[in-house]
Write a protein that holds these residues in place. Sequence first.
Motif, PDB file in Angstrom:
ATOM      1  N   ASP A 185      51.917  17.915  -4.455  1.00  0.00           N
ATOM      2  CA  ASP A 185      51.996  18.333  -3.165  1.00  0.00           C
ATOM      3  C   ASP A 185      50.584  18.562  -2.637  1.00  0.00           C
ATOM      4  OD1 ASP A 185      52.991  18.480  -0.628  1.00  0.00           O
ATOM      5  OD2 ASP A 185      53.004  20.443  -0.487  1.00  0.00           O
ATOM      6  N   SER A 186      49.390  18.049  -3.203  1.00  0.00           N
ATOM      7  CA  SER A 186      48.158  18.434  -3.064  1.00  0.00           C
ATOM      8  C   SER A 186      47.461  17.690  -1.758  1.00  0.00           C
ATOM      9  CB  SER A 186      47.174  17.772  -4.183  1.00  0.00           C
ATOM     10  OG  SER A 186      45.696  17.853  -3.738  1.00  0.00           O
ATOM     11  N   PRO A 187      46.712  18.352  -0.867  1.00  0.00           N
ATOM     12  CA  PRO A 187      46.522  17.956   0.393  1.00  0.00           C
ATOM     13  C   PRO A 187      45.338  17.033   0.335  1.00  0.00           C
ATOM     14  CG  PRO A 187      45.355  20.047   0.261  1.00  0.00           C
ATOM     15  CD  PRO A 187      46.596  19.792  -1.086  1.00  0.00           C
ATOM     16  N   VAL A 188      44.756  16.837  -0.839  1.00  0.00           N
ATOM     17  CA  VAL A 188      43.306  16.003  -1.393  1.00  0.00           C
ATOM     18  C   VAL A 188      43.830  14.813  -1.677  1.00  0.00           C
ATOM     19  CG1 VAL A 188      41.365  15.935  -2.684  1.00  0.00           C
ATOM     20  CG2 VAL A 188      42.203  18.296  -1.962  1.00  0.00           C
ATOM     21  N   ALA A 189      43.287  13.658  -1.119  1.00  0.00           N
ATOM     22  CA  ALA A 189      43.662  12.178  -1.541  1.00  0.00           C
ATOM     23  C   ALA A 189      42.378  11.989  -2.723  1.00  0.00           C
ATOM     24  CB  ALA A 189      43.509  11.277  -0.417  1.00  0.00           C
ATOM     25  N   GLU A 190      41.180  12.334  -2.245  1.00  0.00           N
ATOM     26  CA  GLU A 190      40.272  12.099  -3.153  1.00  0.00           C
ATOM     27  C   GLU A 190      39.001  12.835  -2.850  1.00  0.00           C
ATOM     28  OE1 GLU A 190      38.413   7.915  -1.098  1.00  0.00           O
ATOM     29  OE2 GLU A 190      39.575   7.939  -2.969  1.00  0.00           O
ATOM     30  N   GLY A 191      38.005  12.823  -3.717  1.00  0.00           N
ATOM     31  CA  GLY A 191      36.814  13.553  -3.259  1.00  0.00           C
ATOM     32  C   GLY A 191      35.670  13.297  -4.463  1.00  0.00           C
ATOM     33  N   GLY A 192      34.468  13.650  -4.063  1.00  0.00           N
ATOM     34  CA  GLY A 192      33.517  13.448  -5.106  1.00  0.00           C
ATOM     35  C   GLY A 192      32.029  13.643  -4.517  1.00  0.00           C
ATOM     36  N   ALA A 193      30.945  13.571  -5.363  1.00  0.00           N
ATOM     37  CA  ALA A 193      29.656  13.784  -5.088  1.00  0.00           C
ATOM     38  C   ALA A 193      28.841  12.655  -5.420  1.00  0.00           C
ATOM     39  CB  ALA A 193      29.009  14.982  -5.761  1.00  0.00           C
ATOM     40  N   SER A 194      27.888  12.407  -4.782  1.00  0.00           N
ATOM     41  CA  SER A 194      26.996  11.215  -5.024  1.00  0.00           C
ATOM     42  C   SER A 194      25.464  11.198  -4.650  1.00  0.00           C
ATOM     43  CB  SER A 194      27.466   9.775  -4.373  1.00  0.00           C
ATOM     44  OG  SER A 194      27.441  10.235  -2.896  1.00  0.00           O
ATOM     45  N   ARG A 195      24.529  10.490  -5.078  1.00  0.00           N
ATOM     46  CA  ARG A 195      23.267  10.367  -4.704  1.00  0.00           C
ATOM     47  C   ARG A 195      22.771   8.818  -4.440  1.00  0.00           C
ATOM     48  NH1 ARG A 195      19.024   8.482  -7.089  1.00  0.00           N
ATOM     49  NH2 ARG A 195      16.821   9.148  -6.756  1.00  0.00           N
ATOM     50  N   ASP A 196      22.180   8.792  -3.421  1.00  0.00           N
ATOM     51  CA  ASP A 196      21.423   7.841  -3.114  1.00  0.00           C
ATOM     52  C   ASP A 196      20.044   7.830  -2.480  1.00  0.00           C
ATOM     53  OD1 ASP A 196      23.973   5.861  -3.293  1.00  0.00           O
ATOM     54  OD2 ASP A 196      24.717   7.462  -1.810  1.00  0.00           O
ATOM     55  N   ALA A 222      44.524  14.125   2.789  1.00  0.00           N
ATOM     56  CA  ALA A 222      45.837  13.181   2.910  1.00  0.00           C
ATOM     57  C   ALA A 222      46.613  13.542   3.819  1.00  0.00           C
ATOM     58  CB  ALA A 222      46.518  13.275   1.615  1.00  0.00           C
ATOM     59  N   ASP A 223      47.449  12.689   4.632  1.00  0.00           N
ATOM     60  CA  ASP A 223      48.511  13.022   5.735  1.00  0.00           C
ATOM     61  C   ASP A 223      48.094  13.869   6.717  1.00  0.00           C
ATOM     62  OD1 ASP A 223      49.955  10.818   4.325  1.00  0.00           O
ATOM     63  OD2 ASP A 223      50.681  12.856   2.922  1.00  0.00           O
ATOM     64  N   ASP A 224      46.664  13.636   7.360  1.00  0.00           N
ATOM     65  CA  ASP A 224      46.447  14.734   8.299  1.00  0.00           C
ATOM     66  C   ASP A 224      46.277  16.116   8.057  1.00  0.00           C
ATOM     67  OD1 ASP A 224      45.691  13.303  10.510  1.00  0.00           O
ATOM     68  OD2 ASP A 224      47.814  13.182  11.483  1.00  0.00           O
ATOM     69  N   ARG A 225      46.101  16.659   6.573  1.00  0.00           N
ATOM     70  CA  ARG A 225      46.242  17.995   6.200  1.00  0.00           C
ATOM     71  C   ARG A 225      44.588  18.213   6.001  1.00  0.00           C
ATOM     72  NH1 ARG A 225      50.166  17.611   1.263  1.00  0.00           N
ATOM     73  NH2 ARG A 225      49.738  20.079   1.088  1.00  0.00           N
ATOM     74  N   TRP A 226      43.895  17.990   7.005  1.00  0.00           N
ATOM     75  CA  TRP A 226      42.293  18.438   7.043  1.00  0.00           C
ATOM     76  C   TRP A 226      42.257  19.775   6.927  1.00  0.00           C
ATOM     77  CZ3 TRP A 226      40.113  20.906  11.007  1.00  0.00           C
ATOM     78  CH2 TRP A 226      40.733  20.870  12.280  1.00  0.00           C
ATOM     79  N   LYS A 227      42.972  20.455   7.799  1.00  0.00           N
ATOM     80  CA  LYS A 227      42.883  22.029   7.877  1.00  0.00           C
ATOM     81  C   LYS A 227      43.034  22.718   6.415  1.00  0.00           C
ATOM     82  CE  LYS A 227      44.266  22.834  12.420  1.00  0.00           C
ATOM     83  NZ  LYS A 227      45.228  23.657  13.397  1.00  0.00           N
ATOM     84  N   GLU A 228      43.787  21.968   5.513  1.00  0.00           N
ATOM     85  CA  GLU A 228      44.179  22.432   4.202  1.00  0.00           C
ATOM     86  C   GLU A 228      42.932  22.254   3.329  1.00  0.00           C
ATOM     87  OE1 GLU A 228      48.157  21.914   2.737  1.00  0.00           O
ATOM     88  OE2 GLU A 228      48.480  20.918   4.493  1.00  0.00           O
ATOM     89  N   VAL A 229      42.206  21.232   3.477  1.00  0.00           N
ATOM     90  CA  VAL A 229      41.451  20.867   2.375  1.00  0.00           C
ATOM     91  C   VAL A 229      40.037  21.379   2.947  1.00  0.00           C
ATOM     92  CG1 VAL A 229      42.381  18.533   1.956  1.00  0.00           C
ATOM     93  CG2 VAL A 229      40.552  18.613   3.553  1.00  0.00           C
ATOM     94  N   VAL A 230      39.922  21.981   4.111  1.00  0.00           N
ATOM     95  CA  VAL A 230      38.228  22.694   4.298  1.00  0.00           C
ATOM     96  C   VAL A 230      37.979  23.722   3.433  1.00  0.00           C
ATOM     97  CG1 VAL A 230      37.234  23.771   6.064  1.00  0.00           C
ATOM     98  CG2 VAL A 230      38.510  21.763   6.587  1.00  0.00           C
ATOM     99  N   PRO A 231      39.056  24.618   3.130  1.00  0.00           N
ATOM    100  CA  PRO A 231      38.613  25.736   2.260  1.00  0.00           C
ATOM    101  C   PRO A 231      38.523  25.195   0.672  1.00  0.00           C
ATOM    102  CG  PRO A 231      40.757  25.994   3.043  1.00  0.00           C
ATOM    103  CD  PRO A 231      40.250  24.776   3.782  1.00  0.00           C
ATOM    104  N   ILE A 232      38.993  24.231   0.348  1.00  0.00           N
ATOM    105  CA  ILE A 232      38.907  23.562  -0.825  1.00  0.00           C
ATOM    106  C   ILE A 232      37.420  23.000  -0.939  1.00  0.00           C
ATOM    107  CG2 ILE A 232      39.866  21.704  -2.615  1.00  0.00           C
ATOM    108  CD1 ILE A 232      42.647  22.004  -1.313  1.00  0.00           C
TER     109      ILE A 232
END
Length: 199
Positions: free
Chosen positions: A32-43, A59-69
Amino acid sequence: PDNSANRAARMPLSIAHSIINRRFERISKEKDSPVAEGGASRDELFNFVELGSISITAADDRWKEVVPILEKEFRRAIEHGFTETELAEAKSNLLNAYEQQVKQKATRKSDGIATVLARTVNDQSVFSTPETDLEIARTSLDAIDAAKIAQKAWAGRTASGASLHGIPSKPLQPKQPLHGHTGSRAAGGPGQRAVLRFG
């Protein structure tokens, strides 16, 4: 200039990004993770500006939950660095990638080689053999340890922000508010994006 020393100097950042990406991958696989994906990059922009980013997709409009993550992982990487286990895994994966390039050297297609050659002209970099790349990687990775990787990765760089991407659970209707955030983008469907700044 593109040389062994400068490639070695960029290796800690590549390793740091790999570890951060792996952390987000683990989080996304939790139940039940609110995170669909994430990562770091350099360009690099026009061989003039270096751009770094750390982002996360909700994922699924759960942006409020992923902000603290997002904030937690951003600060965790900057302030606390990485563990020996994480470093060993990242080193192994990167070294394996270079070893596979050596093994596949004989089967590379001409158009692929031509693309790489063209890119070196634009990037003002040196076209090197897979064997040379592997040797540089081995030497560089041997010099990286968990206690200093964060310091070397962020050296000369300023951590000023991170970004959040949201995937709505249903299509947005015209003029429908994006939950108080401005700015939207399309990436396989409607989305929303907020830029978070810390410090």
